[in-house]
Structures are given as structure tokens and as C-alpha cells.
Design a protein around this motif. Structure first.
Motif, mmCIF file in Angstrom:
data_model
loop_
_atom_site.group_PDB
_atom_site.id
_atom_site.type_symbol
_atom_site.label_atom_id
_atom_site.label_comp_id
_atom_site.label_asym_id
_atom_site.label_seq_id
_atom_site.Cartn_x
_atom_site.Cartn_y
_atom_site.Cartn_z
ATOM 1 N N GLU A 59 8.248 -3.448 13.025
ATOM 2 C CA GLU A 59 7.561 -3.460 11.735
ATOM 3 C C GLU A 59 6.142 -4.014 11.859
ATOM 4 O O GLU A 59 5.901 -5.003 12.538
ATOM 5 N N SER A 60 5.200 -3.370 11.184
ATOM 6 C CA SER A 60 3.856 -3.925 11.061
ATOM 7 C C SER A 60 3.910 -5.070 10.060
ATOM 8 O O SER A 60 4.607 -4.963 9.046
ATOM 9 N N ILE A 62 3.534 -7.326 7.002
ATOM 10 C CA ILE A 62 3.194 -7.057 5.614
ATOM 11 C C ILE A 62 3.249 -8.368 4.844
ATOM 12 O O ILE A 62 3.991 -9.280 5.202
ATOM 13 N N GLU A 63 2.431 -8.458 3.796
ATOM 14 C CA GLU A 63 2.425 -9.656 2.961
ATOM 15 C C GLU A 63 3.326 -9.424 1.758
ATOM 16 O O GLU A 63 3.153 -8.458 1.012
ATOM 17 N N ARG A 86 6.977 -8.850 -4.545
ATOM 18 C CA ARG A 86 5.808 -7.987 -4.679
ATOM 19 C C ARG A 86 5.197 -7.819 -3.302
ATOM 20 O O ARG A 86 4.874 -8.801 -2.631
ATOM 21 N N ARG A 87 5.105 -6.545 -2.868
ATOM 22 C CA ARG A 87 4.394 -6.249 -1.619
ATOM 23 C C ARG A 87 2.921 -6.172 -1.968
ATOM 24 O O ARG A 87 2.521 -5.431 -2.861
ATOM 25 N N ILE A 88 2.140 -6.947 -1.254
ATOM 26 C CA ILE A 88 0.704 -7.002 -1.504
ATOM 27 C C ILE A 88 0.055 -5.867 -0.729
ATOM 28 O O ILE A 88 -0.121 -5.932 0.481
ATOM 29 N N SER A 89 -0.259 -4.809 -1.420
ATOM 30 C CA SER A 89 -0.894 -3.636 -0.826
ATOM 31 C C SER A 89 -1.477 -2.829 -1.973
ATOM 32 O O SER A 89 -1.350 -3.196 -3.135
ATOM 33 N N GLU A 90 -2.107 -1.759 -1.661
ATOM 34 C CA GLU A 90 -2.632 -0.856 -2.694
ATOM 35 C C GLU A 90 -1.884 0.451 -2.627
ATOM 36 O O GLU A 90 -1.946 1.132 -1.606
ATOM 37 N N PRO A 92 0.229 -2.117 -5.239
ATOM 38 C CA PRO A 92 1.299 -3.103 -5.031
ATOM 39 C C PRO A 92 2.654 -2.491 -5.387
ATOM 40 O O PRO A 92 2.735 -1.608 -6.234
#
Length: 120
Positions: A59-60, A62-63, A86-90, A92
Motif C-alpha cells: 500500500e502507498s 495514505i493519510e 476520512r481519507r485526506i485526498s481530493e 476526500p
């Protein structure tokens, strides 16, 4: 009551640990998951302990941010823990999570986990 509060704090901490990239790729996962662990993934796939360990190794990072933890004692040796991640990405991604923890001998281990995406 102090023992139950301490147990709840430990379970929440172990869940938070499992969200940390450095833990997810370490042997700590093997200690926290029971040998007969099963996960219903948000993809609809069913995963075993071996599947999860193998996936986490590749796995890369992830926050992830977790909140709204709630525990429910189902038996003297079984606890249901629910929370939101909540996965912090765009964009989310929000998911509802549930885990069953069971005391086996002197050790608490996760025996089941499910993540369900919240529609955006």
C-alpha cells in the motif's frame, strides 16, 4: 468501570495505530489481527488476515483521520467498536467503520472489520 474505560481507550488506540502507515506495514498488524480475522471491504471483497497483511505491504501511504468512536460491550470478552474515517485526498472519502474485538486468553485481537463508504 475503570477497567472498561481503560479497555475502550486501548481499543481506540489500536484502531488508530492500524491507520498509521508505519504500523500498517509492520508486524504489529499480525499481532492485532486474529488468525481467523475476516474483513468485508468497501469493494465487496472478503479479506483474510493473510490477504490484509499482503495488501498493506504494498500500500502507498495514505493519510486517514478517525473520529466519533463508540464502543459497545457485546459480551465479557467481545467489544463492537464503530467510528468514522476520512481519507485526506481530493476528493476526500468518508467511511463508516466497525470492528469486533475479542479477548483470547490475555490478548485482545480484532476478529472482524467492515468499512462502508458514505455517499458523497
Amino acid at each position: 468501570m475503570n477497567d472498561q474505560r481503560s479497555l475502550e481507550q486501548n481499543l481506540v488506540q489500536w484502531e488508530l495505530d492500524l491507520l498509521q502507515p508505519e504500523i500498517r506495514s509492520s508486524s504489529a498488524v499480525s499481532r492485532l489481527l486474529a488468525d481467523d480475522f475476516m474483513e468485508f471491504g468497501s469493494s465487496g471483497r472478503v479479506f483474510t488476515k493473510a490477504d490484509i497483511i499482503a495488501l498493506l505491504q504494498t500500500e502507498s501511504p495514505i493519510e486517514l483521520q478517525a473520529s466519533q468512536f463508540e464502543t459497545r460491550m457485546l459480551a465479557a470478552n467481545v467489544v463492537l467498536l464503530t467510528y468514522r474515517v476520512r481519507r485526506i485526498s481530493e476528493p476526500p472519502v468518508l467511511s463508516l467503520r466497525s470492528s469486533l474485538w475479542e479477548k483470547r486468553g490475555e490478548t485482545w485481537q480484532m476478529v472482524f472489520h467492515q468499512g462502508t463508504p458514505v455517499p458523497g
